[in-house]
Scaffold this motif. Sequence first.
Motif, PDB file in Angstrom:
ATOM      1  N   MET A  17     -14.811   1.125 -28.945  1.00 32.55           N
ATOM      2  CA  MET A  17     -14.633   0.403 -27.689  1.00 32.55           C
ATOM      3  C   MET A  17     -14.343  -1.055 -28.029  1.00 32.55           C
ATOM      4  O   MET A  17     -15.114  -1.695 -28.745  1.00 32.55           O
ATOM      5  CB  MET A  17     -15.882   0.501 -26.813  1.00 32.55           C
ATOM      6  CG  MET A  17     -16.169   1.907 -26.334  1.00 32.55           C
ATOM      7  SD  MET A  17     -14.801   2.683 -25.443  1.00 32.55           S
ATOM      8  CE  MET A  17     -14.730   1.687 -23.972  1.00 32.55           C
ATOM      9  N   ALA A  18     -13.213  -1.554 -27.542  1.00 37.96           N
ATOM     10  CA  ALA A  18     -12.840  -2.942 -27.804  1.00 37.96           C
ATOM     11  C   ALA A  18     -13.842  -3.879 -27.137  1.00 37.96           C
ATOM     12  O   ALA A  18     -14.443  -3.550 -26.111  1.00 37.96           O
ATOM     13  CB  ALA A  18     -11.434  -3.216 -27.285  1.00 37.96           C
ATOM     14  N   CYS A  19     -14.009  -5.041 -27.745  1.00 40.57           N
ATOM     15  CA  CYS A  19     -14.928  -6.016 -27.171  1.00 40.57           C
ATOM     16  C   CYS A  19     -14.463  -7.423 -27.517  1.00 40.57           C
ATOM     17  O   CYS A  19     -13.681  -7.636 -28.430  1.00 40.57           O
ATOM     18  CB  CYS A  19     -16.348  -5.786 -27.654  1.00 40.57           C
ATOM     19  SG  CYS A  19     -16.556  -5.915 -29.430  1.00 40.57           S
ATOM     20  N   VAL A  26     -21.440 -10.625 -26.405  1.00 36.93           N
ATOM     21  CA  VAL A  26     -20.464  -9.553 -26.557  1.00 36.93           C
ATOM     22  C   VAL A  26     -20.109  -9.017 -25.177  1.00 36.93           C
ATOM     23  O   VAL A  26     -20.990  -8.694 -24.386  1.00 36.93           O
ATOM     24  CB  VAL A  26     -21.020  -8.405 -27.423  1.00 36.93           C
ATOM     25  CG1 VAL A  26     -20.008  -7.272 -27.526  1.00 36.93           C
ATOM     26  CG2 VAL A  26     -21.389  -8.907 -28.799  1.00 36.93           C
ATOM     27  N   THR A  27     -18.809  -8.936 -24.904  1.00 34.79           N
ATOM     28  CA  THR A  27     -18.335  -8.360 -23.644  1.00 34.79           C
ATOM     29  C   THR A  27     -17.504  -7.140 -23.998  1.00 34.79           C
ATOM     30  O   THR A  27     -16.489  -7.257 -24.701  1.00 34.79           O
ATOM     31  CB  THR A  27     -17.475  -9.367 -22.853  1.00 34.79           C
ATOM     32  OG1 THR A  27     -18.248 -10.541 -22.616  1.00 34.79           O
ATOM     33  CG2 THR A  27     -17.019  -8.764 -21.542  1.00 34.79           C
ATOM     34  N   PHE A  28     -17.941  -5.976 -23.537  1.00 39.22           N
ATOM     35  CA  PHE A  28     -17.191  -4.750 -23.795  1.00 39.22           C
ATOM     36  C   PHE A  28     -16.046  -4.666 -22.794  1.00 39.22           C
ATOM     37  O   PHE A  28     -16.219  -4.896 -21.607  1.00 39.22           O
ATOM     38  CB  PHE A  28     -18.118  -3.541 -23.725  1.00 39.22           C
ATOM     39  CG  PHE A  28     -19.128  -3.547 -24.837  1.00 39.22           C
ATOM     40  CD1 PHE A  28     -18.792  -3.081 -26.094  1.00 39.22           C
ATOM     41  CD2 PHE A  28     -20.399  -4.075 -24.639  1.00 39.22           C
ATOM     42  CE1 PHE A  28     -19.700  -3.133 -27.144  1.00 39.22           C
ATOM     43  CE2 PHE A  28     -21.319  -4.120 -25.675  1.00 39.22           C
ATOM     44  CZ  PHE A  28     -20.966  -3.652 -26.923  1.00 39.22           C
ATOM     45  N   LEU A  29     -14.853  -4.355 -23.278  1.00 38.90           N
ATOM     46  CA  LEU A  29     -13.631  -4.457 -22.486  1.00 38.90           C
ATOM     47  C   LEU A  29     -13.187  -3.146 -21.849  1.00 38.90           C
ATOM     48  O   LEU A  29     -12.136  -3.109 -21.233  1.00 38.90           O
ATOM     49  CB  LEU A  29     -12.500  -5.018 -23.363  1.00 38.90           C
ATOM     50  CG  LEU A  29     -12.804  -6.367 -24.017  1.00 38.90           C
ATOM     51  CD1 LEU A  29     -11.664  -6.770 -24.940  1.00 38.90           C
ATOM     52  CD2 LEU A  29     -13.064  -7.434 -22.964  1.00 38.90           C
ATOM     53  N   TYR A  30     -13.969  -2.102 -21.980  1.00 40.47           N
ATOM     54  CA  TYR A  30     -13.618  -0.796 -21.400  1.00 40.47           C
ATOM     55  C   TYR A  30     -12.250  -0.326 -21.881  1.00 40.47           C
ATOM     56  O   TYR A  30     -11.465   0.237 -21.140  1.00 40.47           O
ATOM     57  CB  TYR A  30     -13.669  -0.837 -19.870  1.00 40.47           C
ATOM     58  CG  TYR A  30     -15.040  -1.159 -19.343  1.00 40.47           C
ATOM     59  CD1 TYR A  30     -15.999  -0.166 -19.219  1.00 40.47           C
ATOM     60  CD2 TYR A  30     -15.390  -2.464 -19.009  1.00 40.47           C
ATOM     61  CE1 TYR A  30     -17.270  -0.458 -18.757  1.00 40.47           C
ATOM     62  CE2 TYR A  30     -16.662  -2.767 -18.555  1.00 40.47           C
ATOM     63  CZ  TYR A  30     -17.587  -1.758 -18.430  1.00 40.47           C
ATOM     64  OH  TYR A  30     -18.842  -2.055 -17.986  1.00 40.47           O
ATOM     65  N   LYS A  31     -11.957  -0.588 -23.143  1.00 40.34           N
ATOM     66  CA  LYS A  31     -10.688  -0.184 -23.754  1.00 40.34           C
ATOM     67  C   LYS A  31     -10.987   0.602 -25.021  1.00 40.34           C
ATOM     68  O   LYS A  31     -11.601   0.093 -25.951  1.00 40.34           O
ATOM     69  CB  LYS A  31      -9.850  -1.421 -24.072  1.00 40.34           C
ATOM     70  CG  LYS A  31      -8.492  -1.098 -24.643  1.00 40.34           C
ATOM     71  CD  LYS A  31      -7.691  -2.357 -24.901  1.00 40.34           C
ATOM     72  CE  LYS A  31      -6.348  -2.015 -25.503  1.00 40.34           C
ATOM     73  NZ  LYS A  31      -5.611  -3.210 -25.908  1.00 40.34           N
ATOM     74  N   PHE A  32     -10.553   1.848 -25.059  1.00 39.75           N
ATOM     75  CA  PHE A  32     -10.730   2.734 -26.204  1.00 39.75           C
ATOM     76  C   PHE A  32      -9.632   2.405 -27.204  1.00 39.75           C
ATOM     77  O   PHE A  32      -8.452   2.543 -26.920  1.00 39.75           O
ATOM     78  CB  PHE A  32     -10.634   4.181 -25.723  1.00 39.75           C
ATOM     79  CG  PHE A  32     -11.175   5.193 -26.676  1.00 39.75           C
ATOM     80  CD1 PHE A  32     -12.441   5.080 -27.211  1.00 39.75           C
ATOM     81  CD2 PHE A  32     -10.416   6.293 -27.004  1.00 39.75           C
ATOM     82  CE1 PHE A  32     -12.948   6.034 -28.079  1.00 39.75           C
ATOM     83  CE2 PHE A  32     -10.910   7.268 -27.860  1.00 39.75           C
ATOM     84  CZ  PHE A  32     -12.171   7.133 -28.395  1.00 39.75           C
ATOM     85  N   THR A  33     -10.010   1.924 -28.387  1.00 37.74           N
ATOM     86  CA  THR A  33      -9.064   1.377 -29.351  1.00 37.74           C
ATOM     87  C   THR A  33      -9.101   2.148 -30.663  1.00 37.74           C
ATOM     88  O   THR A  33     -10.164   2.474 -31.168  1.00 37.74           O
ATOM     89  CB  THR A  33      -9.425  -0.102 -29.628  1.00 37.74           C
ATOM     90  OG1 THR A  33      -9.499  -0.797 -28.388  1.00 37.74           O
ATOM     91  CG2 THR A  33      -8.411  -0.765 -30.519  1.00 37.74           C
ATOM     92  N   ASN A  44     -26.688  -5.309 -29.063  1.00 35.25           N
ATOM     93  CA  ASN A  44     -26.170  -5.839 -27.809  1.00 35.25           C
ATOM     94  C   ASN A  44     -26.233  -4.786 -26.706  1.00 35.25           C
ATOM     95  O   ASN A  44     -26.586  -5.090 -25.563  1.00 35.25           O
ATOM     96  CB  ASN A  44     -24.727  -6.315 -27.988  1.00 35.25           C
ATOM     97  CG  ASN A  44     -24.615  -7.356 -29.065  1.00 35.25           C
ATOM     98  OD1 ASN A  44     -24.481  -6.999 -30.231  1.00 35.25           O
ATOM     99  ND2 ASN A  44     -24.692  -8.618 -28.710  1.00 35.25           N
ATOM    100  N   CYS A  45     -25.901  -3.548 -27.070  1.00 32.78           N
ATOM    101  CA  CYS A  45     -25.975  -2.446 -26.096  1.00 32.78           C
ATOM    102  C   CYS A  45     -27.410  -2.245 -25.633  1.00 32.78           C
ATOM    103  O   CYS A  45     -27.664  -2.020 -24.442  1.00 32.78           O
ATOM    104  CB  CYS A  45     -25.450  -1.147 -26.714  1.00 32.78           C
ATOM    105  SG  CYS A  45     -23.680  -1.151 -26.995  1.00 32.78           S
ATOM    106  N   ALA A  46     -28.356  -2.344 -26.557  1.00 28.50           N
ATOM    107  CA  ALA A  46     -29.764  -2.183 -26.206  1.00 28.50           C
ATOM    108  C   ALA A  46     -30.197  -3.258 -25.214  1.00 28.50           C
ATOM    109  O   ALA A  46     -30.901  -2.978 -24.243  1.00 28.50           O
ATOM    110  CB  ALA A  46     -30.629  -2.237 -27.462  1.00 28.50           C
TER     111      ALA A  46
END
Length: 80
Positions: A17-19, A26-33, A44-46
């Motif tokens: 996942m692009a970020c 960290v900002t996840f961009l909802y883009k599968f890369t 960061n996810c936690a």
Amino acid sequence: KLLDEFKNDERIGMYHMACSVQRESVTFLYKFTKGVCRSSYGMNCASLAGLPKNVVQRAQEMARKFEESLSAAHGQQMIE
């Protein structure tokens, strides 16, 4: 290894996942890369998932110690 087993299968590939990373944010961009992510953002996810800060801090410390032990065992620094 799992990767070795499927390395010649054109249906299988490495993706992430692009970020966007700025300082410690960290900002996840909802883009599968396609490709391997240069770093792990599990902590960061936690935090984003709402885990208590002390739990995330303890996990960060344990991860740091684990990486140091791997580096010492292999005589090199870990690559990010």
